[in-house]
Scaffold this motif. Structure first.
Motif, PDB file in Angstrom:
ATOM      1  N   ILE A 328       0.853  -1.186   0.000  1.00  0.00           N
ATOM      2  CA  ILE A 328       0.000   0.000   0.000  1.00  0.00           C
ATOM      3  C   ILE A 328       0.888   1.234   0.000  1.00  0.00           C
ATOM      4  CG2 ILE A 328      -1.753   1.290   1.280  1.00  0.00           C
ATOM      5  CD1 ILE A 328      -2.837  -1.304   2.322  1.00  0.00           C
ATOM      6  N   SER A 329       0.558   2.199  -0.839  1.00  0.00           N
ATOM      7  CA  SER A 329       1.358   3.419  -0.959  1.00  0.00           C
ATOM      8  C   SER A 329       1.281   4.244   0.320  1.00  0.00           C
ATOM      9  CB  SER A 329       0.870   4.252  -2.146  1.00  0.00           C
ATOM     10  OG  SER A 329      -0.480   4.638  -1.950  1.00  0.00           O
ATOM     11  N   GLU A 334      -3.153   3.733  -3.115  1.00  0.00           N
ATOM     12  CA  GLU A 334      -2.726   2.859  -4.212  1.00  0.00           C
ATOM     13  C   GLU A 334      -2.269   1.532  -3.634  1.00  0.00           C
ATOM     14  OE1 GLU A 334      -0.069   3.177  -8.335  1.00  0.00           O
ATOM     15  OE2 GLU A 334      -0.181   4.840  -6.914  1.00  0.00           O
ATOM     16  N   ALA A 335      -2.641   0.447  -4.301  1.00  0.00           N
ATOM     17  CA  ALA A 335      -2.301  -0.885  -3.793  1.00  0.00           C
ATOM     18  C   ALA A 335      -1.801  -1.764  -4.925  1.00  0.00           C
ATOM     19  CB  ALA A 335      -3.510  -1.524  -3.120  1.00  0.00           C
ATOM     20  N   ARG A 336      -0.895  -2.664  -4.562  1.00  0.00           N
ATOM     21  CA  ARG A 336      -0.340  -3.616  -5.527  1.00  0.00           C
ATOM     22  C   ARG A 336      -0.048  -4.930  -4.813  1.00  0.00           C
ATOM     23  NH1 ARG A 336       2.373  -3.836 -10.488  1.00  0.00           N
ATOM     24  NH2 ARG A 336       3.738  -5.653 -10.636  1.00  0.00           N
ATOM     25  N   SER A 337      -0.271  -6.024  -5.524  1.00  0.00           N
ATOM     26  CA  SER A 337       0.079  -7.338  -4.994  1.00  0.00           C
ATOM     27  C   SER A 337       0.980  -8.062  -5.982  1.00  0.00           C
ATOM     28  CB  SER A 337      -1.174  -8.178  -4.737  1.00  0.00           C
ATOM     29  OG  SER A 337      -0.813  -9.491  -4.328  1.00  0.00           O
ATOM     30  N   ASP A 338       2.110  -8.568  -5.489  1.00  0.00           N
ATOM     31  CA  ASP A 338       2.987  -9.425  -6.285  1.00  0.00           C
ATOM     32  C   ASP A 338       3.076 -10.814  -5.669  1.00  0.00           C
ATOM     33  OD1 ASP A 338       3.979  -7.716  -8.460  1.00  0.00           O
ATOM     34  OD2 ASP A 338       4.822  -6.504  -6.845  1.00  0.00           O
ATOM     35  N   ALA A 339       2.203 -11.100  -4.705  1.00  0.00           N
ATOM     36  CA  ALA A 339       2.207 -12.395  -4.027  1.00  0.00           C
ATOM     37  C   ALA A 339       1.356 -13.399  -4.798  1.00  0.00           C
ATOM     38  CB  ALA A 339       1.680 -12.239  -2.607  1.00  0.00           C
ATOM     39  N   SER A 462      -9.904  -7.028  -4.139  1.00  0.00           N
ATOM     40  CA  SER A 462      -9.018  -8.192  -4.053  1.00  0.00           C
ATOM     41  C   SER A 462      -8.145  -8.238  -5.300  1.00  0.00           C
ATOM     42  CB  SER A 462      -9.825  -9.487  -3.930  1.00  0.00           C
ATOM     43  OG  SER A 462     -10.593  -9.494  -2.747  1.00  0.00           O
ATOM     44  N   PHE A 463      -6.901  -8.714  -5.136  1.00  0.00           N
ATOM     45  CA  PHE A 463      -5.902  -8.643  -6.196  1.00  0.00           C
ATOM     46  C   PHE A 463      -5.295 -10.011  -6.477  1.00  0.00           C
ATOM     47  CE2 PHE A 463      -6.151  -4.677  -3.981  1.00  0.00           C
ATOM     48  CZ  PHE A 463      -5.925  -3.674  -4.910  1.00  0.00           C
ATOM     49  N   MET A 464      -5.308 -10.416  -7.742  1.00  0.00           N
ATOM     50  CA  MET A 464      -4.484 -11.535  -8.177  1.00  0.00           C
ATOM     51  C   MET A 464      -3.043 -11.037  -8.268  1.00  0.00           C
ATOM     52  SD  MET A 464      -5.295 -14.013 -11.438  1.00  0.00           S
ATOM     53  CE  MET A 464      -4.564 -15.645 -11.603  1.00  0.00           C
ATOM     54  N   SER A 465      -2.085 -11.917  -8.403  1.00  0.00           N
ATOM     55  CA  SER A 465      -0.679 -11.512  -8.391  1.00  0.00           C
ATOM     56  C   SER A 465      -0.353 -10.556  -9.541  1.00  0.00           C
ATOM     57  CB  SER A 465       0.231 -12.743  -8.472  1.00  0.00           C
ATOM     58  OG  SER A 465      -0.070 -13.515  -9.609  1.00  0.00           O
ATOM     59  N   HIS A 466       0.530  -9.601  -9.253  1.00  0.00           N
ATOM     60  CA  HIS A 466       1.042  -8.614 -10.212  1.00  0.00           C
ATOM     61  C   HIS A 466      -0.039  -7.649 -10.701  1.00  0.00           C
ATOM     62  CE1 HIS A 466       4.551 -11.106 -10.037  1.00  0.00           C
ATOM     63  NE2 HIS A 466       3.980 -12.104 -10.671  1.00  0.00           N
TER      64      HIS A 466
END
Length: 572
Positions: A328-329, A334-339, A462-466
């Motif tokens: 999270i920024s 802003e949010a990002r997932s690389d898991a 909810s976020f899928m990877s990348h």
């Protein structure tokens, strides 16, 4: 996200070690149906099956007196690279449009596990992911993560052999990167980074250290240069070189080795892309800044949370309501997932009545489920369940063009979203309606959410990877505000203290936890508020009033909660 995406609940059996040194043939097989060629294929399969091996399906055919050459027969044949590449691409295509428990997708995912149940087969599957996943596919790196998770755990021998076969080096990185520029469908460098990065994350420890050879490290570092021999490096190669090194750095020895290179110096340069209007550069800048704040701390550099302006922000993503895997920024928007897991997050502000609206700018056009959730929504990140996968939340999926509620979905008429698109989300509590907009184009109202939920609604995703996106809860003017009804924004009604606005780096948060002393008689769950509630009928306590409202069963005995009573000391 549906059961077809979740990881195996039981541990996957590892690839067995080879016990017989003379056993050299562990090729995976495929079952084919044919007519005249069946006999010759069967003979080949039966002949090869006489040698010893880890495993090999033995062809058994039943012949009858009435059988003719025109009748279909089944035979086992060795799996070829072309057939495996075809399977990867077809599975990727199904993944982009499938919903719920698509039987075809489930069977195709099981085939990865079946074929990879041996050193040769495992290497063939991963080599196919490197070779076959196209550059232009929006789910390419996410699919690599998913497909590998459905394979058995590899042995050290299998992993090191795979890396050796890749022939990694600085010059090989240049060759792969320029091949990417000259051939639009070549994605070898990006795919290698995605594959090895996920393996490093899954196998963190001694095996991850063995994987990061000097040649592999040079391969990743080369991908971080903006130019090579006066030629511009594709941004996607920079991004996944950065992500792969982040995952290798989860092991301490690897982190030390990476810091001895020019990696941190390159991060300082790439951080300047943080607010770029080019969304691929923005991903690189976001990732570089997050790494400098959380993992590769530079002495004398101010942390982002120390210099970001938060005066006009009253609602943001709740960094205390997420797992450690979601990035999270510092401004909380802003949010990002690389898991590899399916990460979820809610807003800090909830609503019970009225009409509310917020917007999300799409940075990556992959699988994200964005919508509305309540306190009772249950998110199981490692099982693939997020927003829209229970009866207390609903979500819009712009990649697969689906609306989700209670883990069931139906298609909507919007086109697949792309970089820069703006998703608008309106919640009308009085009329029991949820409306989704894509760049101002509204879908028909959805009402299923109100079957079980009546209050306590949060903006959620909810976020899928990348995957990555930016939220606007009203701190900035909306780009496509609804014109047919009055609405409220979270930012105009929410309040946050200066302390609540802080999105601290991981190590700073740990320092704060270590330094803070637990209050006497504090809640066993949040360790903050006073434990003043007794759960009935089990009679267990140690819970504060806020935590008691969220849980449905006792955290000690798992008994269903029928009533929550205030402790006697509190009453007096």
């Amino acid at each position: 996200m549906g059961n077809c995406y979740k990881k195996q609940k039981t541990s996957v059996r590892s690839i067995p070690d080879r016990r017989n040194p003379e056993d050299q043939d562990d090729m995976p097989y495929m079952l084919i149906m044919n007519n005249n060629t069946a006999a010759s294929a069967a003979a080949t399969a039966n002949t090869s099956s006489q040698s010893t091996g880890w495993w090999r399906p033995v062809l058994r055919q039943r012949h009858s007196r009435n059988q003719t050459n025109d009748q279909p027969t089944w035979s086992f044949c060795k799996l070829t690279e072309d057939e495996l590449d075809k399977h990867v691409l077809e599975t990727l295509h199904i993944l982009q449009s499938s919903a719920e428990n698509d039987t075809t997708l489930i069977l195709r995912m099981r085939m990865f596990r079946f074929w990879a149940n041996g050193e040769t087969g495992w290497n063939m599957v991963l080599s196919s992911l490197v070779r076959a996943i196209p550059l232009e596919d929006v789910l390419g790196p996410s699919a690599i993560t998913l497909f590998i998770d459905h394979c058995p755990l590899p042995t050290k021998q299998a992993v090191l052999k795979f890396i050796s076969n890749l022939q990694l080096s600085h010059s090989k990185a240049e060759e792969d990167i320029f091949q990417c520029k000259s051939q639009s469908k070549s994605a070898r460098h990006r795919n290698i980074c995605a594959v090895l990065g996920h393996l490093a994350e899954s196998l963190a420890g001694p095996l991850s250290i063995a994987m990061l050879t000097d040649d592999a490290l040079e391969y990743f570092i080369a991908g971080l240069d903006k130019t090579i021999n006066n030629c511009q490096v594709p941004i996607v190669d920079i991004l996944y070189s950065l992500i792969s090194l982040e995952k290798f750095a989860q092991t301490g020895d690897n982190k030390t080795r990476i810091k001895q290179t020019k990696f941190v110096e390159k991060l300082m340069i790439l951080e300047n892309w943080r607010d770029s209007n080019d969304y691929k550069k923005r991903q690189v800048g976001f990732s570089a800044q997050w790494l400098l704040d959380n993992i590769f701390v530079v002495e004398g550099r101010k942390f982002t949370y120390e210099k970001v302006a938060l005066d006009n922000i009253n609602a943001m993503l709740n960094c205390n309501d997420v797992s450690e895997y979601l990035k999270i920024s510092a401004d909380g928007l802003e949010a990002r997932s690389d898991a590899a897991s399916f990460e979820s997050v809610r807003c800090t502000f909830s609503v019970d009545s009225g009409v509310w609206y917020y917007e999300v700018t799409i940075i990556t056009p992959g699988v994200m489920q964005i919508g509305w959730a309540t306190k009772r929504s249950k998110f199981f990140n490692h099982d693939g369940y997020g927003i829209g996968d229970d009866e207390f939340s609903c979500a819009y999926d712009g990649c697969r063009q689906l609306y989700w509620y209670q883990a069931q979905s139906h298609r909507h008429r919007h086109p697949a979203w792309k970089e820069g698109d703006v998703l608008g989300l309106l919640l009308d509590v009085p009329n029991s309606e949820v409306i989704f907009y894509l760049n101002g184009d509204a879908l028909p109202p959805e009402r299923a959410l109100f079957n079980c939920a009546r209050s306590g609604f949060f903006a959620a995703a909810s976020f899928m990877s990348h995957q990555q996106c930016v939220f606007n809860f009203g701190a900035e003017p909306f780009k496509f505000p609804p014109k047919n009804r009055e609405f409220n924004s979270f930012n105009d009604h929410a309040q946050l203290t200066d302390e609540e606005k802080l999105v601290l780096p991981k190590h700073k948060k740990l320092q704060m936890i270590r330094q803070s002393s637990m209050k006497e008689n504090s809640c066993d769950l949040c360790c903050d508020l006073e434990a003043n509630i007794i759960l009935q009928p089990c009679g267990h306590g140690g819970i504060c009033h806020k935590c008691a409202e969220i849980i449905d069963s006792c955290p000690l005995c798992r008994s269903p909660i029928e009533e929550r009573t205030v402790a006697e000391a509190e009453k007096s």
